[in-house]
Write a protein that holds these residues in place. Structure first.
Motif, PDB file in Angstrom:
ATOM      1  N   LYS A 106       0.830  -1.203   0.000  1.00  0.00           N
ATOM      2  CA  LYS A 106       0.000   0.000   0.000  1.00  0.00           C
ATOM      3  C   LYS A 106       0.866   1.256   0.000  1.00  0.00           C
ATOM      4  CE  LYS A 106      -3.617  -2.577   0.298  1.00  0.00           C
ATOM      5  NZ  LYS A 106      -4.113  -3.070  -0.963  1.00  0.00           N
ATOM      6  N   ASP A 107       0.452   2.251  -0.770  1.00  0.00           N
ATOM      7  CA  ASP A 107       1.210   3.492  -0.884  1.00  0.00           C
ATOM      8  C   ASP A 107       1.413   4.142   0.482  1.00  0.00           C
ATOM      9  OD1 ASP A 107       2.517   5.547  -2.366  1.00  0.00           O
ATOM     10  OD2 ASP A 107       0.748   6.809  -2.099  1.00  0.00           O
ATOM     11  N   GLY A 108       2.659   4.490   0.758  1.00  0.00           N
ATOM     12  CA  GLY A 108       2.993   5.151   2.017  1.00  0.00           C
ATOM     13  C   GLY A 108       3.232   4.208   3.185  1.00  0.00           C
ATOM     14  N   ALA A 109       3.010   2.929   2.989  1.00  0.00           N
ATOM     15  CA  ALA A 109       3.190   1.969   4.077  1.00  0.00           C
ATOM     16  C   ALA A 109       4.673   1.847   4.437  1.00  0.00           C
ATOM     17  CB  ALA A 109       2.646   0.600   3.685  1.00  0.00           C
ATOM     18  N   THR A 110       4.924   1.643   5.701  1.00  0.00           N
ATOM     19  CA  THR A 110       6.263   1.359   6.195  1.00  0.00           C
ATOM     20  C   THR A 110       6.240  -0.063   6.725  1.00  0.00           C
ATOM     21  OG1 THR A 110       6.617   3.673   6.787  1.00  0.00           O
ATOM     22  CG2 THR A 110       8.062   2.052   7.820  1.00  0.00           C
ATOM     23  N   LEU A 111       7.128  -0.886   6.197  1.00  0.00           N
ATOM     24  CA  LEU A 111       7.167  -2.296   6.572  1.00  0.00           C
ATOM     25  C   LEU A 111       8.489  -2.612   7.250  1.00  0.00           C
ATOM     26  CD1 LEU A 111       5.816  -3.689   3.203  1.00  0.00           C
ATOM     27  CD2 LEU A 111       4.512  -3.314   5.294  1.00  0.00           C
ATOM     28  N   GLU A 112       8.441  -3.546   8.195  1.00  0.00           N
ATOM     29  CA  GLU A 112       9.657  -3.954   8.896  1.00  0.00           C
ATOM     30  C   GLU A 112      10.204  -5.236   8.276  1.00  0.00           C
ATOM     31  OE1 GLU A 112      11.255  -5.185  13.338  1.00  0.00           O
ATOM     32  OE2 GLU A 112       9.294  -4.235  13.142  1.00  0.00           O
ATOM     33  N   THR A 113      11.506  -5.217   8.008  1.00  0.00           N
ATOM     34  CA  THR A 113      12.173  -6.390   7.454  1.00  0.00           C
ATOM     35  C   THR A 113      12.620  -7.302   8.592  1.00  0.00           C
ATOM     36  OG1 THR A 113      14.397  -5.458   7.525  1.00  0.00           O
ATOM     37  CG2 THR A 113      13.057  -4.940   5.572  1.00  0.00           C
ATOM     38  N   LEU A 114      13.128  -8.477   8.239  1.00  0.00           N
ATOM     39  CA  LEU A 114      13.647  -9.386   9.261  1.00  0.00           C
ATOM     40  C   LEU A 114      14.901  -8.837   9.938  1.00  0.00           C
ATOM     41  CD1 LEU A 114      13.172 -12.978   7.760  1.00  0.00           C
ATOM     42  CD2 LEU A 114      11.693 -11.707   9.315  1.00  0.00           C
ATOM     43  N   ALA A 115      15.532  -7.834   9.309  1.00  0.00           N
ATOM     44  CA  ALA A 115      16.695  -7.187   9.925  1.00  0.00           C
ATOM     45  C   ALA A 115      16.258  -6.082  10.889  1.00  0.00           C
ATOM     46  CB  ALA A 115      17.608  -6.600   8.851  1.00  0.00           C
ATOM     47  N   HIS A 116      14.948  -5.924  11.084  1.00  0.00           N
ATOM     48  CA  HIS A 116      14.361  -4.887  11.932  1.00  0.00           C
ATOM     49  C   HIS A 116      14.651  -3.496  11.394  1.00  0.00           C
ATOM     50  CE1 HIS A 116      13.183  -8.012  14.676  1.00  0.00           C
ATOM     51  NE2 HIS A 116      14.430  -8.429  14.737  1.00  0.00           N
ATOM     52  N   VAL A 121       6.962   1.980   1.076  1.00  0.00           N
ATOM     53  CA  VAL A 121       6.320   1.635  -0.190  1.00  0.00           C
ATOM     54  C   VAL A 121       5.791   2.902  -0.850  1.00  0.00           C
ATOM     55  CG1 VAL A 121       4.418   0.358  -1.251  1.00  0.00           C
ATOM     56  CG2 VAL A 121       5.619  -0.604   0.733  1.00  0.00           C
ATOM     57  N   CYS A 122       6.004   3.003  -2.153  1.00  0.00           N
ATOM     58  CA  CYS A 122       5.438   4.088  -2.938  1.00  0.00           C
ATOM     59  C   CYS A 122       4.761   3.450  -4.153  1.00  0.00           C
ATOM     60  CB  CYS A 122       6.529   5.068  -3.379  1.00  0.00           C
ATOM     61  SG  CYS A 122       5.899   6.421  -4.385  1.00  0.00           S
ATOM     62  N   ARG A 123       3.454   3.615  -4.238  1.00  0.00           N
ATOM     63  CA  ARG A 123       2.697   3.044  -5.360  1.00  0.00           C
ATOM     64  C   ARG A 123       2.520   4.113  -6.430  1.00  0.00           C
ATOM     65  NH1 ARG A 123       0.054  -2.133  -4.987  1.00  0.00           N
ATOM     66  NH2 ARG A 123      -0.396  -1.535  -7.118  1.00  0.00           N
ATOM     67  N   LYS A 124       2.839   3.757  -7.643  1.00  0.00           N
ATOM     68  CA  LYS A 124       2.580   4.601  -8.804  1.00  0.00           C
ATOM     69  C   LYS A 124       1.462   3.943  -9.602  1.00  0.00           C
ATOM     70  CE  LYS A 124       5.857   7.540  -7.938  1.00  0.00           C
ATOM     71  NZ  LYS A 124       5.564   8.909  -7.601  1.00  0.00           N
ATOM     72  N   LYS A 125       1.061   4.570 -10.675  1.00  0.00           N
ATOM     73  CA  LYS A 125      -0.051   4.038 -11.458  1.00  0.00           C
ATOM     74  C   LYS A 125       0.242   2.638 -11.978  1.00  0.00           C
ATOM     75  CE  LYS A 125      -2.977   4.973 -15.405  1.00  0.00           C
ATOM     76  NZ  LYS A 125      -3.262   5.827 -16.527  1.00  0.00           N
ATOM     77  N   ASP A 126       1.436   2.429 -12.524  1.00  0.00           N
ATOM     78  CA  ASP A 126       1.741   1.162 -13.185  1.00  0.00           C
ATOM     79  C   ASP A 126       2.822   0.326 -12.502  1.00  0.00           C
ATOM     80  OD1 ASP A 126      -0.106   1.734 -15.204  1.00  0.00           O
ATOM     81  OD2 ASP A 126       1.387   2.892 -16.323  1.00  0.00           O
ATOM     82  N   TYR A 127       3.340   0.791 -11.374  1.00  0.00           N
ATOM     83  CA  TYR A 127       4.415   0.046 -10.725  1.00  0.00           C
ATOM     84  C   TYR A 127       4.515   0.420  -9.256  1.00  0.00           C
ATOM     85  CZ  TYR A 127       6.989   4.378 -11.678  1.00  0.00           C
ATOM     86  OH  TYR A 127       7.382   5.689 -11.744  1.00  0.00           O
ATOM     87  N   THR A 128       5.356  -0.335  -8.548  1.00  0.00           N
ATOM     88  CA  THR A 128       5.552  -0.143  -7.115  1.00  0.00           C
ATOM     89  C   THR A 128       7.027   0.081  -6.840  1.00  0.00           C
ATOM     90  OG1 THR A 128       3.706  -1.640  -6.692  1.00  0.00           O
ATOM     91  CG2 THR A 128       5.180  -1.189  -4.843  1.00  0.00           C
ATOM     92  N   LEU A 129       7.318   1.024  -5.943  1.00  0.00           N
ATOM     93  CA  LEU A 129       8.686   1.283  -5.506  1.00  0.00           C
ATOM     94  C   LEU A 129       8.834   0.885  -4.044  1.00  0.00           C
ATOM     95  CD1 LEU A 129       9.164   4.872  -6.997  1.00  0.00           C
ATOM     96  CD2 LEU A 129      10.015   2.732  -7.959  1.00  0.00           C
ATOM     97  N   ILE A 130       9.940   0.245  -3.731  1.00  0.00           N
ATOM     98  CA  ILE A 130      10.301  -0.075  -2.351  1.00  0.00           C
ATOM     99  C   ILE A 130      11.579   0.690  -2.062  1.00  0.00           C
ATOM    100  CG2 ILE A 130      10.950  -1.904  -0.722  1.00  0.00           C
ATOM    101  CD1 ILE A 130       8.112  -2.308  -1.728  1.00  0.00           C
TER     102      ILE A 130
END
Length: 156
Positions: A106-116, A121-130
């Motif tokens: 989801k656009d603007g979401a902040t996710l935690e990796t296993l490395a803590h 996340v940045c959602r665009k019309k046709d693609y996703t950026l991490i």
């Protein structure tokens, strides 16, 4: 006799079409029977070598669900000379707990990796950026997760 050959040809053509359409489904079903580690070993040799060196084979071989945000093999090759502890930290920074299809980011979401560490996340019309890196269309589904290809390595 000619009509018989035409009917036989049409039946064979339909059968061939049905078999061709079924192949992607069979491939997807087969992929769901292998673990993330098995997939990595078959398709991503540099990543497999690093996962093994970092001691993460049990993580990707188990039943717990994970999402791997996999950098290109060329980027991963640059990590080969690092100590195992550092490789482990980098790889854990590219793994999320749970299964995330691209539509789940989801656009603007902040996710935690296993490395803590946190990734954004940045959602665009046709693609996703991490964290500014594009998720390519390549993804692989396994029985314990999914692998998304990234356009580069996350800065951790």
């Amino acid at each position: 006799m000619r009509e018989l050959y035409h009917r036989l040809y049409r039946k064979l053509a339909v059968l061939a079409l049905l078999l061709a359409l079924g192949q992607p489904l069979l491939a997807q079903e087969a992929a769901k029977r292998i673990t993330l580690m098995q997939y990595v070993m078959q398709e991503r040799p540099v990543l497999a070598e690093l996962v093994t060196k970092a001691g993460l084979t049990p993580v990707l071989s188990g039943d717990a669900p994970y999402t791997i945000l996999a950098p290109p093999e060329a980027e991963l090759a640059k990590l080969k000379d690092l100590p195992p502890v550092r490789i482990r930290a980098v790889l854990l920074g590219h793994i999320l707990e749970g299964v995330f299809q691209e539509k789940d980011f989801k656009d603007g979401a902040t996710l935690e990796t296993l490395a803590h560490t946190s990734i954004t996340v940045c959602r665009k019309k046709d693609y996703t950026l991490i964290d500014g890196l594009r998720i390519s269309g390549d993804k692989a589904q396994a029985k314990n997760g999914v692998v998304h290809s990234l356009s580069g390595k996350l800065n951790l």
